[in-house]
Design a protein around this motif. Structure first.
Motif, PDB file in Angstrom:
ATOM      1  N   LYS A 183       0.840  -1.215   0.000  1.00  0.00           N
ATOM      2  CA  LYS A 183       0.000   0.000   0.000  1.00  0.00           C
ATOM      3  C   LYS A 183       0.871   1.259   0.000  1.00  0.00           C
ATOM      4  N   MET A 184       1.936   1.219   0.790  1.00  0.00           N
ATOM      5  CA  MET A 184       2.833   2.379   0.817  1.00  0.00           C
ATOM      6  C   MET A 184       3.452   2.604  -0.567  1.00  0.00           C
ATOM      7  N   LEU A 185       3.871   1.510  -1.202  1.00  0.00           N
ATOM      8  CA  LEU A 185       4.526   1.633  -2.507  1.00  0.00           C
ATOM      9  C   LEU A 185       3.560   2.117  -3.577  1.00  0.00           C
ATOM     10  N   LEU A 186       2.321   1.609  -3.539  1.00  0.00           N
ATOM     11  CA  LEU A 186       1.336   2.040  -4.531  1.00  0.00           C
ATOM     12  C   LEU A 186       1.003   3.516  -4.346  1.00  0.00           C
ATOM     13  N   ALA A 187       0.955   3.947  -3.096  1.00  0.00           N
ATOM     14  CA  ALA A 187       0.640   5.356  -2.838  1.00  0.00           C
ATOM     15  C   ALA A 187       1.825   6.248  -3.177  1.00  0.00           C
ATOM     16  N   ASP A 188       3.016   5.707  -3.079  1.00  0.00           N
ATOM     17  CA  ASP A 188       4.206   6.535  -3.286  1.00  0.00           C
ATOM     18  C   ASP A 188       4.356   6.987  -4.731  1.00  0.00           C
ATOM     19  N   ARG A 189       4.165   6.061  -5.661  1.00  0.00           N
ATOM     20  CA  ARG A 189       4.248   6.450  -7.070  1.00  0.00           C
ATOM     21  C   ARG A 189       3.519   5.435  -7.949  1.00  0.00           C
ATOM     22  N   PRO A 190       2.832   5.934  -8.974  1.00  0.00           N
ATOM     23  CA  PRO A 190       1.999   5.053  -9.801  1.00  0.00           C
ATOM     24  C   PRO A 190       2.796   3.973 -10.542  1.00  0.00           C
ATOM     25  N   GLU A 191       4.065   4.254 -10.893  1.00  0.00           N
ATOM     26  CA  GLU A 191       4.854   3.262 -11.641  1.00  0.00           C
ATOM     27  C   GLU A 191       5.022   1.958 -10.876  1.00  0.00           C
ATOM     28  N   ASN A 192       4.958   2.023  -9.558  1.00  0.00           N
ATOM     29  CA  ASN A 192       5.145   0.812  -8.767  1.00  0.00           C
ATOM     30  C   ASN A 192       4.078  -0.228  -9.053  1.00  0.00           C
ATOM     31  N   LYS A 193       2.889   0.244  -9.436  1.00  0.00           N
ATOM     32  CA  LYS A 193       1.795  -0.691  -9.655  1.00  0.00           C
ATOM     33  C   LYS A 193       2.158  -1.689 -10.754  1.00  0.00           C
ATOM     34  N   GLU A 194       2.729  -1.152 -11.827  1.00  0.00           N
ATOM     35  CA  GLU A 194       3.086  -2.011 -12.954  1.00  0.00           C
ATOM     36  C   GLU A 194       4.153  -3.041 -12.557  1.00  0.00           C
ATOM     37  N   VAL A 195       5.114  -2.577 -11.756  1.00  0.00           N
ATOM     38  CA  VAL A 195       6.183  -3.483 -11.326  1.00  0.00           C
ATOM     39  C   VAL A 195       5.597  -4.594 -10.451  1.00  0.00           C
ATOM     40  N   ILE A 196       4.774  -4.210  -9.498  1.00  0.00           N
ATOM     41  CA  ILE A 196       4.197  -5.209  -8.584  1.00  0.00           C
ATOM     42  C   ILE A 196       3.279  -6.159  -9.363  1.00  0.00           C
ATOM     43  N   GLN A 197       2.545  -5.607 -10.314  1.00  0.00           N
ATOM     44  CA  GLN A 197       1.712  -6.470 -11.178  1.00  0.00           C
ATOM     45  C   GLN A 197       2.578  -7.486 -11.916  1.00  0.00           C
ATOM     46  N   SER A 198       3.731  -7.020 -12.369  1.00  0.00           N
ATOM     47  CA  SER A 198       4.591  -7.942 -13.119  1.00  0.00           C
ATOM     48  C   SER A 198       5.076  -9.086 -12.220  1.00  0.00           C
ATOM     49  N   TYR A 199       5.339  -8.768 -10.943  1.00  0.00           N
ATOM     50  CA  TYR A 199       5.725  -9.840 -10.004  1.00  0.00           C
ATOM     51  C   TYR A 199       4.578 -10.850  -9.870  1.00  0.00           C
ATOM     52  N   ILE A 200       3.387 -10.292  -9.653  1.00  0.00           N
ATOM     53  CA  ILE A 200       2.225 -11.173  -9.399  1.00  0.00           C
ATOM     54  C   ILE A 200       1.937 -12.008 -10.657  1.00  0.00           C
ATOM     55  N   LYS A 201       1.974 -11.364 -11.813  1.00  0.00           N
ATOM     56  CA  LYS A 201       1.671 -12.088 -13.054  1.00  0.00           C
ATOM     57  C   LYS A 201       2.681 -13.191 -13.317  1.00  0.00           C
ATOM     58  N   LYS A 202       3.903 -12.951 -12.914  1.00  0.00           N
ATOM     59  CA  LYS A 202       4.931 -13.959 -13.113  1.00  0.00           C
ATOM     60  C   LYS A 202       4.730 -15.145 -12.163  1.00  0.00           C
ATOM     61  N   TRP A 203       4.395 -14.864 -10.912  1.00  0.00           N
ATOM     62  CA  TRP A 203       4.373 -15.928  -9.908  1.00  0.00           C
ATOM     63  C   TRP A 203       3.017 -16.604  -9.744  1.00  0.00           C
ATOM     64  N   LEU A 204       1.950 -15.831  -9.847  1.00  0.00           N
ATOM     65  CA  LEU A 204       0.643 -16.392  -9.487  1.00  0.00           C
ATOM     66  C   LEU A 204       0.245 -17.606 -10.321  1.00  0.00           C
ATOM     67  N   PRO A 205       0.308 -17.534 -11.655  1.00  0.00           N
ATOM     68  CA  PRO A 205      -0.116 -18.716 -12.429  1.00  0.00           C
ATOM     69  C   PRO A 205       0.734 -19.943 -12.099  1.00  0.00           C
ATOM     70  N   GLU A 206       2.007 -19.718 -11.863  1.00  0.00           N
ATOM     71  CA  GLU A 206       2.896 -20.850 -11.568  1.00  0.00           C
ATOM     72  C   GLU A 206       2.598 -21.446 -10.203  1.00  0.00           C
ATOM     73  N   VAL A 207       2.298 -20.579  -9.253  1.00  0.00           N
ATOM     74  CA  VAL A 207       2.006 -21.093  -7.910  1.00  0.00           C
ATOM     75  C   VAL A 207       0.673 -21.846  -7.926  1.00  0.00           C
ATOM     76  N   ILE A 208      -0.290 -21.313  -8.658  1.00  0.00           N
ATOM     77  CA  ILE A 208      -1.572 -22.030  -8.769  1.00  0.00           C
ATOM     78  C   ILE A 208      -1.335 -23.399  -9.401  1.00  0.00           C
ATOM     79  N   GLU A 209      -0.484 -23.418 -10.409  1.00  0.00           N
ATOM     80  CA  GLU A 209      -0.170 -24.692 -11.057  1.00  0.00           C
ATOM     81  C   GLU A 209       0.500 -25.662 -10.077  1.00  0.00           C
TER      82      GLU A 209
END
Lengths: 496, 349
Positions: B270-296
């Motif tokens: 939450k702190m990072l998302l509030a700090d600057r909008p660019e962080n959202k894309e970076v954090i999304q990229s982490y989640i997109k990379k890991w989530l499907p694999e972890v579900i698998e």
């Protein structure tokens, strides 16, 4: 069926090293990228013995109990104004020096042992190292909280962070820990776990702790005893790691010897200021630097630990003879130089009182009368200008002012060494410091030398330096003219 | 006594309350936690570049892709500093000890349904390696995370994970009477059993994820938010159905560890998302990379839900986890992703 009967060791293995496995989806090189470049060869990581057997369960229980006691004492000292129990507030000058270097040291050690835990691929070392990392966080936090008791009433504590990272004197200790932080995992382990913890911390937490108690400083007394109870674990890790490296492969011996030479010398130099604390600052003195050096370094380390390591082909660290010779002199050198710098220090230097001098004469029969008392007498000349003009030149390696003498010529001849590297000349206080540079010139040349940076303008305008260092006007000056001294005397009467 | 201290404090006034640099922390009145947490990390005038990574400083904000104006403003919602962490975890360990005593007294392990023991032996000893791997990953997170408050949480988590690996080991030791080779078999399964290969692959990859924020978020918002509830909430419900109190009684401890990780990581994101909008894309990229694999990886492990006498459909268990934990966290609370998909073989309703 009855439960399996196991020895403690076997059960401990299941709780720690058996958790580890050899990765197959990433290579060993990817998993442990920094394990090989220092040249240390370990053939079987499982040979390494556990330095101690602490589980997470027993750790949090034991430490939790220690913490309850410690914080009760800390709060009590604050509540009852325990600072006024001190025999003399002059002792606080030692605490100012300690807080400005030790807090940063403990904090760096905390992060460094995470690095060691991650990158030394031995489950035995890993668990001991991560436990030490958590301990070091304890030490820095407890010291920050405890020194705030003093900070509420006295100068010289309020901005330890800036003193630690910007001031010219603290860069001695800052660069010591950053040298370890920027080294490989094995060198870092020898540097801190052995060079610092095993060889030198007794001086910090036993000798200085006893001195604090003698001066009725309950705060540092409390900190040093509770810290020392963790240090014994750290020393065990240091000894065990060193032995493991030495025993695993004969090729490791010259590498380890080089680490020992470097870090013994670095730690020895860094501890010069402890001599100043024991011999000069402490109003009630327990042990001279010379006596402390004889007991903890000569007897226990040089003639003890290193004697035990001889069978492996490890010799005493280079220039150890010089350190023994200098025990007569270096605390006096430091005191004389610092005395002339009250305008650029965040603590209060002072000249020894008659009582101090009597004690020094007794403890240093060979050098006091002939050399050092004369130096102090010269300062009593009414024409003597106390304030040293400008900033001292510092050694490229240890970063102390260039104030140490040529070996065997105390008091008369400042030692001065140089090396040339890539067309630049670098300056050193000793052969020990020069050797360290010559061995790693591309690293040591990077040092952030405060006087150089000040002249370059990195630290802002010269007239604003005190502010850059985080100092308030009352931080500096002579102890006997300081607000701290006046307040302490006044408050003590009020309370009496 | 009270009189004595009062007289003293009236006549002898402190000249300041705290360290001067504490004014940089945006709080009304610094607490003990604030005082011993804020601004400990060195940030300037470094002497040497690390020999193992000369491009960066000893402490360097560039060891992650997320950025922040002032990392030191982060506060752990649990406000743990060393002392309170130890008090809390000492109490936690006492509760665990009490539970082991109860297990002994009432024969929770001895009387456990054999089919459920066969279920537990299939995954519990395996998970001790998984948690240990996370702990190793967090040694790196602790070393490289920026700001004392953040690395402090990672340090405690690293130590907690070692504690969790030790707890899982102790539970397995409790089942040794019934399954003498439970730990050895577990390690073999971790290395070879197809059900766990994907999880081990992800764990090993996590251990070499050098972007500390990625490792932290992948562990706490993805891996653990699926693995922990799957085994210590869904499987716990199954255990209760099968009368396996010995299993259920310890699950809360695991979930409490997960909740600590989740709470500070949520605050951090939450702190990072509030700090600057660019962080959202970076954090999304982490989640997109890991989530499907972890579900698998989780799907691969679902056959363990078939083993108990009263079994449930593992897919239902995973669906519950996604609905109860993952979606509320990632979609509703943090709004980092808009939907979560499982593999095509089955559909989440």
């Amino acid at each position: 069926m009855a439960k399996k009967k196991r020895g403690l060791k076997e059960e401990y293995n299941l709780l720690t090293r058996d958790l580890d496995w050899d990765p197959t989806f990433v290579t060993r090189e990817e998993m442990y990228p920094y394990t090989d470049f220092e040249g240390i060869k370990i053939h079987n990581w499982n040979n390494l013995e556990d330095p101690f057997r602490v589980t997470v369960e027993s750790y949090v229980r034991i430490q939790g109990e220690k913490e309850r006691k410690f914080h009760a004492i800390r709060e009590n000292i604050d509540l009852l104004q325990g600072q006024l129990d001190m025999t003399d507030a002059r002792w606080l000058e030692a605490m100012k020096i300690f807080s400005s270097v030790a807090l940063n040291g403990e904090y760096n050690a905390h992060r460094l042992f995470q690095f060691i835990a991650r990158h030394v691929p031995s489950p035995a070392i890993r668990f001991a190292a991560i436990t030490q990392s958590v301990d070091e966080l304890r030490h820095v936090q407890n010291e920050v909280l405890l020194f705030n008791n003093y900070n509420k009433y006295y100068q010289g504590f309020h901005d330890w962070k800036n003193y630690a990272h910007r001031h010219w004197l603290t860069s001695v200790v800052k660069s010591f820990f950053e040298d370890a932080q920027s080294a490989g995992p094995f060198e870092a382990l020898v540097a801190i776990a052995f060079g610092f913890e095993v060889a030198f911390t007794n001086l910090l937490f036993v000798t200085m702790g006893a001195t604090a108690v003698a001066n009725r400083d309950q705060s540092y007394g409390a900190v040093s005893f509770t810290t020392q109870s963790d240090e014994s674990r750290h020393m065990t890790l240091g000894m065990m790691a060193l032995r493991a490296m030495i025993e695993e492969d004969p090729d490791n011996i010259p590498i380890v010897q080089k680490f020992l030479d470097k870090w013994f010398w670095k730690a020895y130099r860094a501890f010069t200021v402890v001599g100043y604390i024991l011999d000069y600052i402490a109003p009630k003195k327990v042990m001279s630097w010379k006596e402390a050096y004889e007991m903890y370094i000569e007897d226990q380390v040089l003639n003890g630990l290193f004697k035990d390591l001889e069978v492996y082909g490890i010799r005493k660290p280079k220039y150890w003879e010089q350190t023994v010779q200098e025990k007569e002199h270096n605390s006096h050198i430091a005191a004389l130089v610092l005395y002339r710098l009250p305008h650029v220090l965040y603590f209060h230097p002072f000249a020894p009182t008659e009582e101090d001098k009597k004690w020094l004469a007794e403890k240093y029969p060979e050098s006091w009368e002939n050399i050092w008392s004369k130096k102090w007498e010269a300062f009593e000349d009414p024409n003597f200008d106390r304030l040293y003009p400008g900033l001292p030149m510092v050694c490229q390696t240890c970063q102390y002012p260039m104030f140490f003498d040529e070996p065997g010529q105390p008091g008369f001849n400042t030692a001065f060494r140089t090396s040339e590297h890539e067309g630049e000349v670098y300056h050193f206080c000793s052969d020990g410091c020069k050797d360290i540079f010559d061995d790693e010139p591309d690293k040591i040349k990077q040092a952030w030398l405060p006087p150089h940076e000040i002249f370059k303008g990195t630290c802002g305008p010269a007239e604003d330096l005190a502010n850059y260092w985080g100092m308030e006007p009352e931080d500096g000056g002579d102890y006997y003219e300081s607000v701290d001294h006046q307040n302490f005397e006044k408050w003590k009467k009020v309370r009496a | 006594m009270a009189n004595y201290t009062q007289v003293g404090s009236e006549a002898i006034k402190p000249i300041r309350k705290t360290y001067s640099y504490m004014s940089g922390l945006k709080v009304k009145r610094p607490t003990t936690y604030d005082e011993c947490t804020y601004n400990l990390e060195p940030k300037e005038n470094f002497h040497y570049k690390p020999i193992w990574n000369p491009e960066l400083n000893i402490f360097d904000e560039r060891r992650t892709r997320v950025k922040c104006e002032d990392w030191e403003q982060f506060r752990d919602p649990s406000k743990f500093y060393y002392a309170t962490y130890c008090y809390n975890r000492a109490d936690f360990q006492s509760r665990i000890k009490g539970q082991f005593e109860a297990a002994d007294r009432y024969g929770w392990f001895e009387k456990m349904d054999p089919a459920f023991i066969d279920t537990v032996r299939e995954f519990l000893p395996v998970l001790r390696h998984f948690v240990f791997g996370e702990s190793v990953a967090f040694m790196h997170v602790g070393r490289t995370a920026v700001g004392t408050a953040i690395e402090q949480c990672a340090t405690y988590q690293c130590y907690d994970e070692l504690g969790t690996a030790q707890l899982l080991t102790r539970i397995c030791l409790g089942l040794e009477e019934q399954v003498p080779s439970i730990l050895q078999d577990g390690k073999q399964k971790w290395m070879e059993d197809e059900k766990f290969l994907k999880l081990r692959a992800l764990t090993e990859r996590l251990m070499v994820t050098w972007d500390w924020a990625e490792a932290l978020i992948a562990t706490n918002l993805v891996l653990d938010s699926i693995v922990y509830p799957l085994f210590f909430e869904e499987m716990t419900a199954v255990a209760m159905e099968n009368g396996a109190i010995g299993y259920a009684a310890f699950s809360q401890f695991l979930m409490e560890m997960y909740e600590y990780e989740k709470s500070y990581t949520t605050a951090l994101v939450k702190m990072l998302l509030a700090d600057r909008p660019e962080n959202k894309e970076v954090i999304q990229s982490y989640i997109k990379k890991w989530l499907p694999e972890v579900i698998e990886a989780a799907e691969e492990m679902l056959p363990v839900f078939d083993l108990p006498r009263k079994a449930i459909d593992g897919k239902l268990a995973l669906e519950n986890v996604l609905e109860k934990h993952v979606k509320p966290l990632l979609i509703d609370e943090l709004q980092i992703v808009s939907s979560i998909q499982t593999r095509q073989v089955w559909e989440v309703k």
